[in-house]
Scaffold this motif. Structure first.
Motif, mmCIF file in Angstrom:
data_model
loop_
_atom_site.group_PDB
_atom_site.id
_atom_site.type_symbol
_atom_site.label_atom_id
_atom_site.label_comp_id
_atom_site.label_asym_id
_atom_site.label_seq_id
_atom_site.Cartn_x
_atom_site.Cartn_y
_atom_site.Cartn_z
ATOM 1 N N CYS A 4 0.831 -1.212 0.000
ATOM 2 C CA CYS A 4 0.000 0.000 0.000
ATOM 3 C C CYS A 4 0.860 1.255 0.000
ATOM 4 C CB CYS A 4 -0.922 0.010 1.217
ATOM 5 S SG CYS A 4 -2.207 -1.232 1.141
ATOM 6 N N CYS A 5 1.920 1.255 0.794
ATOM 7 C CA CYS A 5 2.821 2.415 0.835
ATOM 8 C C CYS A 5 3.506 2.625 -0.508
ATOM 9 C CB CYS A 5 3.852 2.243 1.948
ATOM 10 S SG CYS A 5 3.165 2.426 3.593
ATOM 11 N N SER A 6 3.824 1.540 -1.181
ATOM 12 C CA SER A 6 4.453 1.668 -2.508
ATOM 13 C C SER A 6 3.494 2.314 -3.501
ATOM 14 C CB SER A 6 4.876 0.298 -3.028
ATOM 15 O OG SER A 6 5.875 -0.245 -2.222
ATOM 16 N N MET A 16 10.232 3.687 3.208
ATOM 17 C CA MET A 16 11.461 3.415 3.961
ATOM 18 C C MET A 16 11.135 2.790 5.323
ATOM 19 S SD MET A 16 14.216 4.255 2.299
ATOM 20 C CE MET A 16 15.436 4.598 3.529
ATOM 21 N N VAL A 17 10.163 3.346 6.014
ATOM 22 C CA VAL A 17 9.802 2.846 7.341
ATOM 23 C C VAL A 17 9.181 1.452 7.235
ATOM 24 C CG1 VAL A 17 8.326 3.242 9.353
ATOM 25 C CG2 VAL A 17 9.507 5.153 8.259
ATOM 26 N N MET A 18 8.196 1.304 6.349
ATOM 27 C CA MET A 18 7.537 0.010 6.212
ATOM 28 C C MET A 18 8.483 -1.042 5.638
ATOM 29 S SD MET A 18 4.773 -0.100 7.678
ATOM 30 C CE MET A 18 4.588 -1.809 7.282
ATOM 31 N N GLY A 19 9.397 -0.618 4.783
ATOM 32 C CA GLY A 19 10.389 -1.553 4.261
ATOM 33 C C GLY A 19 11.274 -2.101 5.365
ATOM 34 N N LEU A 20 11.661 -1.224 6.276
ATOM 35 C CA LEU A 20 12.483 -1.655 7.410
ATOM 36 C C LEU A 20 11.701 -2.597 8.324
ATOM 37 C CD1 LEU A 20 15.108 -1.398 9.066
ATOM 38 C CD2 LEU A 20 14.008 0.494 10.273
ATOM 39 N N VAL A 21 10.461 -2.236 8.639
ATOM 40 C CA VAL A 21 9.634 -3.075 9.508
ATOM 41 C C VAL A 21 9.417 -4.442 8.865
ATOM 42 C CG1 VAL A 21 7.321 -3.336 10.498
ATOM 43 C CG2 VAL A 21 8.508 -1.138 10.648
ATOM 44 N N HIS A 22 9.031 -4.428 7.590
ATOM 45 C CA HIS A 22 8.793 -5.702 6.903
ATOM 46 C C HIS A 22 10.087 -6.518 6.795
ATOM 47 C CE1 HIS A 22 7.277 -8.711 4.217
ATOM 48 N NE2 HIS A 22 8.205 -8.404 3.330
#
Length: 114
Positions: free
Chosen positions: A28-30, A42-48
């Motif tokens: 969704c962020c993408s 960037m944040v969700m990529g790190l969390v995932h």
């Protein structure tokens, strides 16, 4: 099923659903990044990424302890890279843990299948 095996499966089960949610949020962020000014990739990529690494480590531990056949181990790993696969993995792992606990109790109580 011994306690260490059950614990390994529970750890994998507990991280599978959050990993799936983080994957969906990352998707969704993408989309939002490309269609709006909202940029949380960037944040969700790190969390995932952290959750995926935890899933992979817990998967390896569970595979080592349970001695799954290669097909089942590959299925659980494949489910981690599918957007909603973690939900299916969580449900299958919950059933596997419950069946193992029931079988262990039956063995401990001396119940024999007729």
């Amino acid at each position: 099923m011994d306690i260490k095996t059950a614990t390994a499966l529970r750890r994998l089960r507990l991280v599978s659903a959050p990993e799936a949610v983080s994957f969906l949020l990352l998707l969704c962020c993408s989309v939002l990044k490309r269609t709006t000014d909202f940029d949380a990739v960037m944040v969700m990529g790190l969390v995932h990424g952290v959750l995926f690494i935890l899933y992979a480590v817990f998967w390896a531990d569970a595979w080592n302890r349970t001695k799954w056949p290669l097909k089942r181990a590959a299925l659980y790993l494949l489910l981690a890279v599918l957007p909603t696969g973690g939900f299916f993995a969580e449900r299958a792992l919950r059933r596997e843990v419950e069946a193992g606990v029931i079988a262990a109790r039956a063995r401990r109580e001396g119940v024999v299948n007729a």
